[in-house]
Enzyme design. Sequence first.
Site, PDB file in Angstrom:
ATOM      1  N   VAL A  59       0.803  -1.232   0.000  1.00 35.16           N
ATOM      2  CA  VAL A  59       0.000   0.000   0.000  1.00 35.16           C
ATOM      3  C   VAL A  59       0.833   1.277   0.000  1.00 35.16           C
ATOM      4  O   VAL A  59       0.287   2.366  -0.090  1.00 35.16           O
ATOM      5  CB  VAL A  59      -1.006   0.030   1.178  1.00 35.16           C
ATOM      6  CG1 VAL A  59      -2.110  -0.975   0.968  1.00 35.16           C
ATOM      7  CG2 VAL A  59      -0.312  -0.148   2.509  1.00 35.16           C
ATOM      8  N   TYR A 153       4.123   6.662  15.476  1.00 34.54           N
ATOM      9  CA  TYR A 153       2.830   5.990  15.284  1.00 34.54           C
ATOM     10  C   TYR A 153       1.681   6.958  15.547  1.00 34.54           C
ATOM     11  O   TYR A 153       0.748   7.083  14.749  1.00 34.54           O
ATOM     12  CB  TYR A 153       2.751   4.779  16.222  1.00 34.54           C
ATOM     13  CG  TYR A 153       1.508   3.944  16.056  1.00 34.54           C
ATOM     14  CD1 TYR A 153       1.426   2.981  15.053  1.00 34.54           C
ATOM     15  CD2 TYR A 153       0.416   4.102  16.902  1.00 34.54           C
ATOM     16  CE1 TYR A 153       0.288   2.199  14.902  1.00 34.54           C
ATOM     17  CE2 TYR A 153      -0.726   3.333  16.759  1.00 34.54           C
ATOM     18  CZ  TYR A 153      -0.792   2.374  15.765  1.00 34.54           C
ATOM     19  OH  TYR A 153      -1.926   1.602  15.616  1.00 34.54           O
TER      20      TYR A 153
HETATM   21  P1  NAI Z   1      -2.113  -6.843  11.988  1.00 36.23           P
HETATM   22  O1  NAI Z   1      -0.629  -6.734  12.094  1.00 36.23           O
HETATM   23  O2  NAI Z   1      -2.804  -7.996  12.606  1.00 36.23           O
HETATM   24  O3  NAI Z   1      -2.536  -6.761  10.453  1.00 36.23           O
HETATM   25  C1  NAI Z   1      -2.002  -5.803   9.585  1.00 36.23           C
HETATM   26  C2  NAI Z   1      -1.997  -6.358   8.166  1.00 36.23           C
HETATM   27  O4  NAI Z   1      -1.498  -5.332   7.289  1.00 36.23           O
HETATM   28  C3  NAI Z   1      -1.074  -7.572   7.989  1.00 36.23           C
HETATM   29  O5  NAI Z   1      -1.766  -8.606   7.329  1.00 36.23           O
HETATM   30  C4  NAI Z   1       0.088  -7.039   7.151  1.00 36.23           C
HETATM   31  O6  NAI Z   1       0.655  -8.009   6.296  1.00 36.23           O
HETATM   32  C5  NAI Z   1      -0.603  -5.932   6.357  1.00 36.23           C
HETATM   33  N1  NAI Z   1       0.353  -4.930   5.882  1.00 36.23           N
HETATM   34  C6  NAI Z   1       1.347  -4.328   6.601  1.00 36.23           C
HETATM   35  N2  NAI Z   1       2.037  -3.508   5.803  1.00 36.23           N
HETATM   36  C7  NAI Z   1       1.474  -3.570   4.560  1.00 36.23           C
HETATM   37  C8  NAI Z   1       1.759  -2.953   3.315  1.00 36.23           C
HETATM   38  N3  NAI Z   1       2.775  -2.093   3.178  1.00 36.23           N
HETATM   39  N4  NAI Z   1       0.968  -3.238   2.258  1.00 36.23           N
HETATM   40  C9  NAI Z   1      -0.062  -4.107   2.381  1.00 36.23           C
HETATM   41  N5  NAI Z   1      -0.366  -4.740   3.537  1.00 36.23           N
HETATM   42  C10 NAI Z   1       0.396  -4.473   4.610  1.00 36.23           C
HETATM   43  O7  NAI Z   1      -2.666  -5.448  12.562  1.00 36.23           O
HETATM   44  P2  NAI Z   1      -4.093  -5.021  13.181  1.00 36.23           P
HETATM   45  O8  NAI Z   1      -3.963  -4.972  14.638  1.00 36.23           O
HETATM   46  O9  NAI Z   1      -5.191  -5.763  12.550  1.00 36.23           O
HETATM   47  O10 NAI Z   1      -4.099  -3.490  12.701  1.00 36.23           O
HETATM   48  C11 NAI Z   1      -4.855  -3.039  11.602  1.00 36.23           C
HETATM   49  C12 NAI Z   1      -4.885  -1.535  11.681  1.00 36.23           C
HETATM   50  O11 NAI Z   1      -5.483  -1.133  12.922  1.00 36.23           O
HETATM   51  C13 NAI Z   1      -3.506  -0.865  11.643  1.00 36.23           C
HETATM   52  O12 NAI Z   1      -3.598   0.316  10.854  1.00 36.23           O
HETATM   53  C14 NAI Z   1      -3.245  -0.523  13.097  1.00 36.23           C
HETATM   54  O13 NAI Z   1      -2.371   0.567  13.239  1.00 36.23           O
HETATM   55  C15 NAI Z   1      -4.654  -0.185  13.563  1.00 36.23           C
HETATM   56  N6  NAI Z   1      -4.894  -0.263  15.002  1.00 36.23           N
HETATM   57  C16 NAI Z   1      -4.644  -1.421  15.678  1.00 36.23           C
HETATM   58  C17 NAI Z   1      -4.875  -1.473  17.047  1.00 36.23           C
HETATM   59  C18 NAI Z   1      -4.587  -2.698  17.835  1.00 36.23           C
HETATM   60  O14 NAI Z   1      -4.580  -2.595  19.071  1.00 36.23           O
HETATM   61  N7  NAI Z   1      -4.372  -3.858  17.232  1.00 36.23           N
HETATM   62  C19 NAI Z   1      -5.412  -0.311  17.772  1.00 36.23           C
HETATM   63  C20 NAI Z   1      -5.685   0.831  16.945  1.00 36.23           C
HETATM   64  C21 NAI Z   1      -5.429   0.846  15.608  1.00 36.23           C
END
Ligand code: NAI
Length: 249
Positions: A59, A153
């Site tokens: 992305v 972040y």
């Molecule tokens: P996760 O690590 O479980 O999933 C993130 C996904 O994004 C992974 O499948 C990864 O391969 C993919 N990804 C990473 N970089 C990428 C790139 N350059 N291009 C395409 N895909 C890419 O993370 P989670 O927890 O599901 O987080 C999702 C979103 O929620 C993130 O933006 C995170 O910052 C946000 N978030 C998460 C929180 C948490 O406590 N888990 C709290 C608040 C926000």
Amino acid sequence: MLRLQDRVAVITGAGSGIGLATARRFAEEGARVVCVDLDETTGAAAAAEVGGLFVKADVTSEDDVARMFQTAFDSYGGVDIAFNNAGISPPEDDSILETGLDAWRRVQEVNLTSVYLCCKHAIPYMRRQGKGSIINTASFVAVMGSATSQISYTASKGGVLAMSRELGVQFAREGIRVNALCPGPVNTPLLQELFAKDPERAQRRLVHIPIGRFAEATEIAAAVAFLASDDASFITGSEFLVDGGISGA
Ligand code: NAI
């Protein structure tokens, strides 16, 4: 009638955590889902599970982002929903005094520039249709900051929040709603990775959550499905907090 029947939804970061739970939820609600991830194994598995399409994309690459929306259009005839969700956790020591410029830039690129690219390439399709819903994943830290030193972040998520508000206001008259999703701490691999580095941090976080536990990804997915659906027809430019009360405590 299912709420998202035949809507075409593009989800980034669909291979894991919040993105995966949302792909499942969208499919249950009738959407045709395009699962985007950098990780081919998990992304393809998610797409297979929900009966959707997989697009391997980074992305942070404009060519990749353009291609993923083009694929959705070519395969399903439109783009109704963009859930711009892929993101990375903060670098190990993300205090203002320690974070190096390269680490800072990397976080801005994956968490913020990606959202700019996804909005830029989703909006033209939605404009042609005269409707669309964009949900950008920010975080509760965008609203309240973080005492745990994660400057790159938090700044990246603040940018996502401001951009969503700006676009929500700009495109409201064209039927395109843009909202920032602000989850509290969610039990996903991203959070587990963060807490594995600093186990005490989990306990410190937990005491500040009025509901008394971390969210499950399915609870965030339910909010995303609501924002994507016509049930949220009067909601745009908002910071949509799903945080167990943490920002109000
Ligand atoms: P996760 O690590 O479980 O999933 C993130 C996904 O994004 C992974 O499948 C990864 O391969 C993919 N990804 C990473 N970089 C990428 C790139 N350059 N291009 C395409 N895909 C890419 O993370 P989670 O927890 O599901 O987080 C999702 C979103 O929620 C993130 O933006 C995170 O910052 C946000 N978030 C998460 C929180 C948490 O406590 N888990 C709290 C608040 C926000």
